[in-house]
Structures are given as C-alpha cells and as structure tokens.
Motif scaffolding. Structure first.
Motif, PDB file in Angstrom:
ATOM      1  N   ALA A   1      -7.043  38.668 -18.027  1.00  0.00           N
ATOM      2  CA  ALA A   1      -5.900  38.935 -18.913  1.00  0.00           C
ATOM      3  C   ALA A   1      -4.658  38.229 -18.380  1.00  0.00           C
ATOM      4  O   ALA A   1      -3.889  37.621 -19.140  1.00  0.00           O
ATOM      5  N   SER A   2      -4.459  38.252 -17.062  1.00  0.00           N
ATOM      6  CA  SER A   2      -3.243  37.624 -16.539  1.00  0.00           C
ATOM      7  C   SER A   2      -3.340  36.100 -16.604  1.00  0.00           C
ATOM      8  O   SER A   2      -2.360  35.419 -16.893  1.00  0.00           O
ATOM      9  N   TRP A   3      -4.535  35.555 -16.404  1.00  0.00           N
ATOM     10  CA  TRP A   3      -4.734  34.109 -16.543  1.00  0.00           C
ATOM     11  C   TRP A   3      -4.479  33.677 -17.989  1.00  0.00           C
ATOM     12  O   TRP A   3      -3.741  32.738 -18.261  1.00  0.00           O
ATOM     13  N   ARG A   4      -5.061  34.389 -18.935  1.00  0.00           N
ATOM     14  CA  ARG A   4      -4.871  34.024 -20.344  1.00  0.00           C
ATOM     15  C   ARG A   4      -3.403  34.152 -20.742  1.00  0.00           C
ATOM     16  O   ARG A   4      -2.868  33.315 -21.473  1.00  0.00           O
ATOM     17  N   SER A   5      -2.763  35.184 -20.216  1.00  0.00           N
ATOM     18  CA  SER A   5      -1.371  35.365 -20.600  1.00  0.00           C
ATOM     19  C   SER A   5      -0.493  34.264 -20.005  1.00  0.00           C
ATOM     20  O   SER A   5       0.418  33.752 -20.671  1.00  0.00           O
ATOM     21  N   ALA A   6      -0.793  33.823 -18.777  1.00  0.00           N
ATOM     22  CA  ALA A   6      -0.012  32.731 -18.176  1.00  0.00           C
ATOM     23  C   ALA A   6      -0.224  31.426 -18.949  1.00  0.00           C
ATOM     24  O   ALA A   6       0.731  30.682 -19.216  1.00  0.00           O
ATOM     25  N   VAL A   7      -1.469  31.155 -19.332  1.00  0.00           N
ATOM     26  CA  VAL A   7      -1.744  29.928 -20.101  1.00  0.00           C
ATOM     27  C   VAL A   7      -1.048  30.018 -21.465  1.00  0.00           C
ATOM     28  O   VAL A   7      -0.409  29.061 -21.921  1.00  0.00           O
ATOM     29  N   GLY A   8      -1.158  31.181 -22.081  1.00  0.00           N
ATOM     30  CA  GLY A   8      -0.563  31.351 -23.407  1.00  0.00           C
ATOM     31  C   GLY A   8       0.948  31.181 -23.395  1.00  0.00           C
ATOM     32  O   GLY A   8       1.533  30.621 -24.322  1.00  0.00           O
ATOM     33  N   ALA A   9       1.588  31.651 -22.309  1.00  0.00           N
ATOM     34  CA  ALA A   9       3.056  31.601 -22.246  1.00  0.00           C
ATOM     35  C   ALA A   9       3.572  30.211 -21.890  1.00  0.00           C
ATOM     36  O   ALA A   9       4.744  29.907 -22.133  1.00  0.00           O
ATOM     37  N   ALA A  10       2.723  29.381 -21.316  1.00  0.00           N
ATOM     38  CA  ALA A  10       3.188  28.054 -20.869  1.00  0.00           C
ATOM     39  C   ALA A  10       3.291  27.104 -22.066  1.00  0.00           C
ATOM     40  O   ALA A  10       2.512  27.175 -23.014  1.00  0.00           O
ATOM     41  N   ASP A  11       4.264  26.190 -21.983  1.00  0.00           N
ATOM     42  CA  ASP A  11       4.385  25.156 -23.021  1.00  0.00           C
ATOM     43  C   ASP A  11       3.341  24.067 -22.829  1.00  0.00           C
ATOM     44  O   ASP A  11       3.023  23.331 -23.762  1.00  0.00           O
ATOM     45  N   ALA A  12       2.864  23.925 -21.597  1.00  0.00           N
ATOM     46  CA  ALA A  12       1.886  22.869 -21.289  1.00  0.00           C
ATOM     47  C   ALA A  12       1.209  23.224 -19.971  1.00  0.00           C
ATOM     48  O   ALA A  12       1.723  24.032 -19.193  1.00  0.00           O
ATOM     49  N   LEU A  13       0.057  22.603 -19.737  1.00  0.00           N
ATOM     50  CA  LEU A  13      -0.657  22.777 -18.467  1.00  0.00           C
ATOM     51  C   LEU A  13      -0.671  21.451 -17.712  1.00  0.00           C
ATOM     52  O   LEU A  13      -0.774  20.384 -18.331  1.00  0.00           O
ATOM     53  N   LEU A  14      -0.604  21.548 -16.399  1.00  0.00           N
ATOM     54  CA  LEU A  14      -0.784  20.383 -15.532  1.00  0.00           C
ATOM     55  C   LEU A  14      -1.907  20.749 -14.565  1.00  0.00           C
ATOM     56  O   LEU A  14      -1.757  21.673 -13.753  1.00  0.00           O
ATOM     57  N   ILE A  15      -3.033  20.047 -14.682  1.00  0.00           N
ATOM     58  CA  ILE A  15      -4.209  20.406 -13.887  1.00  0.00           C
ATOM     59  C   ILE A  15      -4.478  19.336 -12.846  1.00  0.00           C
ATOM     60  O   ILE A  15      -4.579  18.150 -13.175  1.00  0.00           O
ATOM     61  N   ALA A  16      -4.575  19.775 -11.595  1.00  0.00           N
ATOM     62  CA  ALA A  16      -4.981  18.875 -10.507  1.00  0.00           C
ATOM     63  C   ALA A  16      -6.429  19.209 -10.182  1.00  0.00           C
ATOM     64  O   ALA A  16      -6.725  20.279  -9.642  1.00  0.00           O
ATOM     65  N   THR A  17      -7.318  18.303 -10.546  1.00  0.00           N
ATOM     66  CA  THR A  17      -8.740  18.613 -10.389  1.00  0.00           C
ATOM     67  C   THR A  17      -9.387  17.857  -9.240  1.00  0.00           C
ATOM     68  O   THR A  17      -9.196  16.644  -9.101  1.00  0.00           O
ATOM     69  N   PRO A  18     -10.167  18.557  -8.433  1.00  0.00           N
ATOM     70  CA  PRO A  18     -11.039  17.831  -7.500  1.00  0.00           C
ATOM     71  C   PRO A  18     -12.259  17.320  -8.268  1.00  0.00           C
ATOM     72  O   PRO A  18     -12.466  17.710  -9.437  1.00  0.00           O
ATOM     73  N   GLU A  19     -13.031  16.463  -7.638  1.00  0.00           N
ATOM     74  CA  GLU A  19     -14.297  16.033  -8.253  1.00  0.00           C
ATOM     75  C   GLU A  19     -15.436  16.511  -7.374  1.00  0.00           C
ATOM     76  O   GLU A  19     -15.501  16.174  -6.189  1.00  0.00           O
ATOM     77  N   TYR A  20     -16.294  17.333  -7.956  1.00  0.00           N
ATOM     78  CA  TYR A  20     -17.495  17.815  -7.276  1.00  0.00           C
ATOM     79  C   TYR A  20     -18.694  17.290  -8.048  1.00  0.00           C
ATOM     80  O   TYR A  20     -18.921  17.696  -9.204  1.00  0.00           O
ATOM     81  N   ASN A  21     -19.451  16.398  -7.426  1.00  0.00           N
ATOM     82  CA  ASN A  21     -20.659  15.869  -8.066  1.00  0.00           C
ATOM     83  C   ASN A  21     -20.382  15.363  -9.484  1.00  0.00           C
ATOM     84  O   ASN A  21     -21.074  15.716 -10.438  1.00  0.00           O
ATOM     85  N   PHE A  22     -19.333  14.559  -9.571  1.00  0.00           N
ATOM     86  CA  PHE A  22     -18.933  13.886 -10.817  1.00  0.00           C
ATOM     87  C   PHE A  22     -18.406  14.850 -11.882  1.00  0.00           C
ATOM     88  O   PHE A  22     -18.290  14.480 -13.062  1.00  0.00           O
ATOM     89  N   GLY A  23     -18.114  16.076 -11.524  1.00  0.00           N
ATOM     90  CA  GLY A  23     -17.532  17.012 -12.487  1.00  0.00           C
ATOM     91  C   GLY A  23     -16.384  17.761 -11.830  1.00  0.00           C
ATOM     92  O   GLY A  23     -16.096  17.557 -10.645  1.00  0.00           O
TER      93      GLY A  23
END
Ligand SMILES: Cc1cc2nc3c(=O)[nH]c(=O)nc-3n(C[C@H](O)[C@H](O)[C@H](O)COP(=O)(O)O)c2cc1C
Length: 189
Positions: free
Chosen positions: A63-85
């Motif tokens: 619920a808190s994750w969804r609410s934080a995403v919902g309240a944000a105007d945009a997301l900035l994701i820093a992703t690692p790569e694990y086995n090409f994903g």
C-alpha cells in the motif's frame, strides 16, 4: 508559479555499496531547478508478489509503495542488470505497482530509466526488459537519452561519487528531458 516536478527515485539493487544507488544519488545532486527527487527505500519490504496476499489493498508495504508511486509526477529508476534482466526485487516492485491493472498507479506514469553495471553494456538489456513490462502497464517511458553506465567500477570513486564526466552529463540530460516530457503530459491548470 509552477510547483516542482515530484520524482520518485527507485534503486533496484539492495547492495550496501550499490553503483545504482550511487547513480541515483548523483541524479539527486544533479537535479535541475523545478524538480525534486525523493528516494524510495522500501522495495525490499515487499513480499514476493502473490495474488493471494493482494486482497483489500494488500500488505502495508504494498500500500505504501503504490501510494508513493501514485503520488509522484514521474519515476526515475536506477536498474542493475542481473542475467540480462532487471533484479528480481525491482521486477517484483513493478509487479506490485501494476495491480490491479485497471487502476494501476503505473498507468500513464512518466518514467526515466538509467543503470550501471560492471559489464560493458551498462544495463542496456535490463532497461529493454523493463521497457517491455512498462508496455503492459501503459507507462510512458522516456525514449532517450539512454544512461548506460558501463564498467561501473571505473566511473565512481571510493566514496561512490560518480566522477565520470560523460556519465554525469548523461544523467543531467536525462533529468532535463524527463522534466520537459512529464510537463508536456501534465494536465494544464
Ligand atoms: C546475479 C547477477 C547477475 C549479473 N548479471 C549481469 C549481466 O547480465 N550484465 C552485466 O553487465 N552485469 C551483470 N552482473 C554484474 C552487475 O552489473 C554488478 O554486480 C553490479 O555491481 C550490480 O549493480 P549494483 O552495484 O547496483 O548492485 C550480475 C551480477 C549478479 C549478482
């Protein structure tokens, strides 16, 4: 006066000395005027996605994750790569945010991707895999610039500051483009 664009920063690595968290911190340092980036530090608290747990709003962490995403105007994701994903923990967070599909907080959400890996491709494949997931969620992923920090061990100093000038420039350009992209998509007041 326009209020600043509120960006939720998410790092897909749980490692204490994560290059991706360091990349996110570099973005926070390089933030343009009219944007604020707040780091979301709780994706490791999400249980493995299980629809049986996803009733009545799901567990508090979801619920808190969804609410934080919902309240944000945009997301900035820093992703690692694990086995090409992307890492499992990041994909799991995307899965939680994606449900229920009809009202997903990811629907129409502007998203910028970046990533750092110790390999030569700088998370290109992980970012492509995330882009594919965000087609399903109908999120709006910024097409360019791609921020692919390859050979990460050479781009950060011992204190995990991003010292590579070209990478810093790419991060800054990504943020400037995200600001313009998200503003275009915002309904006019
Ligand atoms: C399970 C696992 C799989 C990995 N697979 C890849 C890969 O496909 N491509 C790549 O460039 N690096 C790969 N790496 C190396 C990561 O790029 C490196 O561990 C990086 O530091 C992870 O990001 P972090 O520093 O933010 O934790 C892998 C590492 C792990 C632990």
């Amino acid at each position: 006066m326009t209020s600043p664009l509120r960006v939720l920063g998410v790092c897909g690595s749980l490692r204490a000395k994560s290059y991706n968290r360091a990349l996110l911190h570099a973005a926070i340092e390089l933030v343009p005027p009219e944007m604020v980036i707040e780091e979301y530090a709780g994706i490791d608290e999400l249980p493995h996605y299980n629809a049986d747990l996803d009733v009545d709003g799901g567990p508090p962490s979801a619920a808190s994750w969804r609410s934080a995403v919902g309240a944000a105007d945009a997301l900035l994701i820093a992703t690692p790569e694990y086995n090409f994903g992307p890492s499992g923990v990041l994909k799991n967070a995307v899965d939680w945010a994606s449900r229920p599909p009809a009202t997903s907080v990811l629907h129409g959400k502007p998203i910028a991707l970046m990533g750092a890996s110790t390999g030569m491709s700088g998370t290109a494949r992980a970012q492509l895999a995330l882009r594919q997931s965000f087609v399903f969620t109908q999120s709006l992923v910024l097409p360019a610039p791609e921020v692919l920090v390859s050979n990460a061990a050479t781009r950060f100093d011992a204190e995990l500051r991003l010292t590579d000038v070209a990478s810093r420039d790419f991060v800054h350009r990504l943020l400037v483009r995200l600001l313009a992209f998200a503003r275009q998509l915002q309904p006019r007041a």
